[in-house]
Design an enzyme around this catalytic site. Structure first.
Site, mmCIF file in Angstrom:
data_model
loop_
_atom_site.group_PDB
_atom_site.id
_atom_site.type_symbol
_atom_site.label_atom_id
_atom_site.label_comp_id
_atom_site.label_asym_id
_atom_site.label_seq_id
_atom_site.Cartn_x
_atom_site.Cartn_y
_atom_site.Cartn_z
ATOM 1 N N ARG A 142 0.857 -1.173 0.000
ATOM 2 C CA ARG A 142 0.000 0.000 0.000
ATOM 3 C C ARG A 142 0.901 1.232 0.000
ATOM 4 O O ARG A 142 2.029 1.187 0.495
ATOM 5 C CB ARG A 142 -0.903 0.014 1.237
ATOM 6 C CG ARG A 142 -1.814 -1.195 1.372
ATOM 7 C CD ARG A 142 -2.619 -1.108 2.674
ATOM 8 N NE ARG A 142 -3.541 -2.235 2.825
ATOM 9 C CZ ARG A 142 -3.249 -3.352 3.473
ATOM 10 N NH1 ARG A 142 -2.055 -3.518 4.023
ATOM 11 N NH2 ARG A 142 -4.146 -4.329 3.566
ATOM 12 N N LYS A 166 -2.096 -2.577 7.955
ATOM 13 C CA LYS A 166 -3.284 -2.113 8.663
ATOM 14 C C LYS A 166 -3.407 -2.804 10.017
ATOM 15 O O LYS A 166 -3.113 -3.987 10.145
ATOM 16 C CB LYS A 166 -4.541 -2.386 7.825
ATOM 17 C CG LYS A 166 -4.708 -1.443 6.645
ATOM 18 C CD LYS A 166 -6.044 -1.682 5.972
ATOM 19 C CE LYS A 166 -6.279 -0.664 4.868
ATOM 20 N NZ LYS A 166 -7.602 -0.870 4.211
ATOM 21 N N HIS A 234 -2.674 2.399 -5.850
ATOM 22 C CA HIS A 234 -3.501 1.211 -5.630
ATOM 23 C C HIS A 234 -3.694 0.412 -6.918
ATOM 24 O O HIS A 234 -3.855 -0.806 -6.878
ATOM 25 C CB HIS A 234 -4.854 1.607 -5.043
ATOM 26 C CG HIS A 234 -5.310 0.662 -3.970
ATOM 27 N ND1 HIS A 234 -4.639 0.519 -2.765
ATOM 28 C CD2 HIS A 234 -6.343 -0.210 -3.914
ATOM 29 C CE1 HIS A 234 -5.255 -0.396 -2.025
ATOM 30 N NE2 HIS A 234 -6.284 -0.854 -2.698
ATOM 31 N N ARG A 237 -0.870 -1.863 -6.985
ATOM 32 C CA ARG A 237 -1.102 -2.982 -6.059
ATOM 33 C C ARG A 237 -2.044 -4.002 -6.702
ATOM 34 O O ARG A 237 -1.811 -5.212 -6.631
ATOM 35 C CB ARG A 237 -1.699 -2.432 -4.754
ATOM 36 C CG ARG A 237 -2.027 -3.472 -3.686
ATOM 37 C CD ARG A 237 -2.409 -2.738 -2.407
ATOM 38 N NE ARG A 237 -3.175 -3.522 -1.470
ATOM 39 C CZ ARG A 237 -2.652 -4.311 -0.533
ATOM 40 N NH1 ARG A 237 -1.336 -4.441 -0.442
ATOM 41 N NH2 ARG A 237 -3.424 -4.955 0.317
ATOM 42 N N HIS A 260 -4.018 -9.027 3.710
ATOM 43 C CA HIS A 260 -5.463 -9.032 3.937
ATOM 44 C C HIS A 260 -5.780 -9.889 5.157
ATOM 45 O O HIS A 260 -5.338 -11.033 5.247
ATOM 46 C CB HIS A 260 -6.207 -9.599 2.729
ATOM 47 C CG HIS A 260 -6.219 -8.680 1.554
ATOM 48 N ND1 HIS A 260 -6.466 -9.120 0.260
ATOM 49 C CD2 HIS A 260 -6.034 -7.338 1.463
ATOM 50 C CE1 HIS A 260 -6.414 -8.088 -0.564
ATOM 51 N NE2 HIS A 260 -6.158 -7.004 0.141
ATOM 52 N N TYR A 269 -9.822 -10.801 -6.745
ATOM 53 C CA TYR A 269 -8.891 -11.002 -7.854
ATOM 54 C C TYR A 269 -9.123 -12.314 -8.604
ATOM 55 O O TYR A 269 -8.436 -12.581 -9.588
ATOM 56 C CB TYR A 269 -7.445 -10.974 -7.339
ATOM 57 C CG TYR A 269 -7.064 -9.646 -6.734
ATOM 58 C CD1 TYR A 269 -6.852 -8.522 -7.535
ATOM 59 C CD2 TYR A 269 -6.929 -9.496 -5.363
ATOM 60 C CE1 TYR A 269 -6.531 -7.306 -6.985
ATOM 61 C CE2 TYR A 269 -6.596 -8.273 -4.800
ATOM 62 C CZ TYR A 269 -6.398 -7.189 -5.613
ATOM 63 O OH TYR A 269 -6.073 -5.972 -5.063
#
Length: 297
Positions: A142, A166, A234, A237, A260, A269
């Protein structure tokens, strides 16, 4: 609670604040507050959001914030109920991630090169662009993770990069040789700055801002002949993830690389796998149109 217990990122905290302020404003117009609102009052707020033309994804995210807020009040004994508990969340639009082709990514990397004799400022800007693009595309970082990288992250001959994502979750991502060399070239060029960051800002003691990087990326994209609206950190990414799956990567491995928490996020995806399977059937199944045409020929 979000900051202290969940270690939410600054951008997440800002989004929660904006969501709470949106709800507060709507309730105030109806003579209510967050502490006193009931389910019907919150339905009115959701209707206001839809009337303003906000996307279903945005409305769903804001409702999620409000649900968590009332759950927090309930647990703290500040309310006896959760008025948002039974509100229906709008079904999010099924939008596929935007990504670049492999040739477009290569064109971006080529566009980072400056001609011999270019000014020192342009040469360094090219080094920044090259290092950033190599890391974003090679590791799926990110933009917030990239710009927060310390200068020592690529010290020595490391093959793995430690990234804090995150929620403060750490993960290891592999480094390609070209990404490592590009980052080391930038470190060498910035040796005199004394910055603790791999990507220093105008003030070397601070990291580069997202806006400053966006300007660099825009210039590189223009040189590569890409439309600005198609290009963002992004998108790179998404390109990393899409290209890995297209070349046979495992979905669980991709989840770990992207950081994730839930594999459901990674499954967006799988459109790549679906397209590849459809193409394989069309090309190789004995009853497919293409195979029938070939056998007749």
């Amino acid at each position: 609670m979000q900051a202290a217990e969940r270690a939410a990122a600054p951008n997440t905290l800002a989004a929660y604040q904006a969501d709470l302020e949106s709800c507060t404003h709507s309730l105030a117009l109806a003579g209510q507050s967050l502490r006193t609102a009931g389910t019907e009052d919150l339905r009115g707020w959701l209707a206001d959001l839809s009337a303003q033309g906000q996307s279903r994804r945005t409305v769903a995210r804001r409702l999620s914030c409000i649900r968590q807020f009332y759950l927090f009040l309930l647990r703290e004994g500040l309310r006896a109920d959760n008025p948002a508990e039974h509100l229906d969340s709008p079904r999010a639009e099924q939008s596929l991630p935007r990504f670049l082709s492999e040739s477009e990514v290569l064109a971006l990397l080529d566009a980072c090169e400056e001609p011999e004799g270019a000014s020192a400022a342009k040469t360094r800007r090219a080094l920044v662009g090259r290092a950033a693009l190599e890391l974003l595309y090679a590791s799926g970082l990110r933009i917030s993770e990239l710009l927060a990288l310390p200068r020592q992250a690529l010290a020595g001959d490391q093959r793995m990069l430690s990234v804090r994502g995150k929620g403060g979750r750490e993960r290891l991502v592999p480094l390609s040789d070209s990404a490592r060399l590009a980052a080391q070239a930038l470190v060498a060029a910035d040796a005199g700055l004394g910055s603790p960051y791999l990507f220093p800002g105008r003030d070397p003691q601070r990291a580069m801002t997202r806006q400053a990087f966006d300007r660099i990326l825009h210039d590189i994209g223009r040189k590569a002949g890409l439309e600005p609206e198609r290009l963002s950190p992004h998108v790179l990414r998404h390109s990393f993830a899409t290209h890995l799956l297209a070349h046979g990567a495992d979905l669980r491995a991709l989840q770990m690389l992207l950081g994730h928490a839930d594999i459901a996020t990674t499954q967006i995806y799988t459109h790549v796998q679906t397209e590849r399977l459809q193409r394989a059937v069309a090309e190789h199944h004995p009853l497919s149109t293409s195979q029938t045409g070939n056998s007749e020929g």
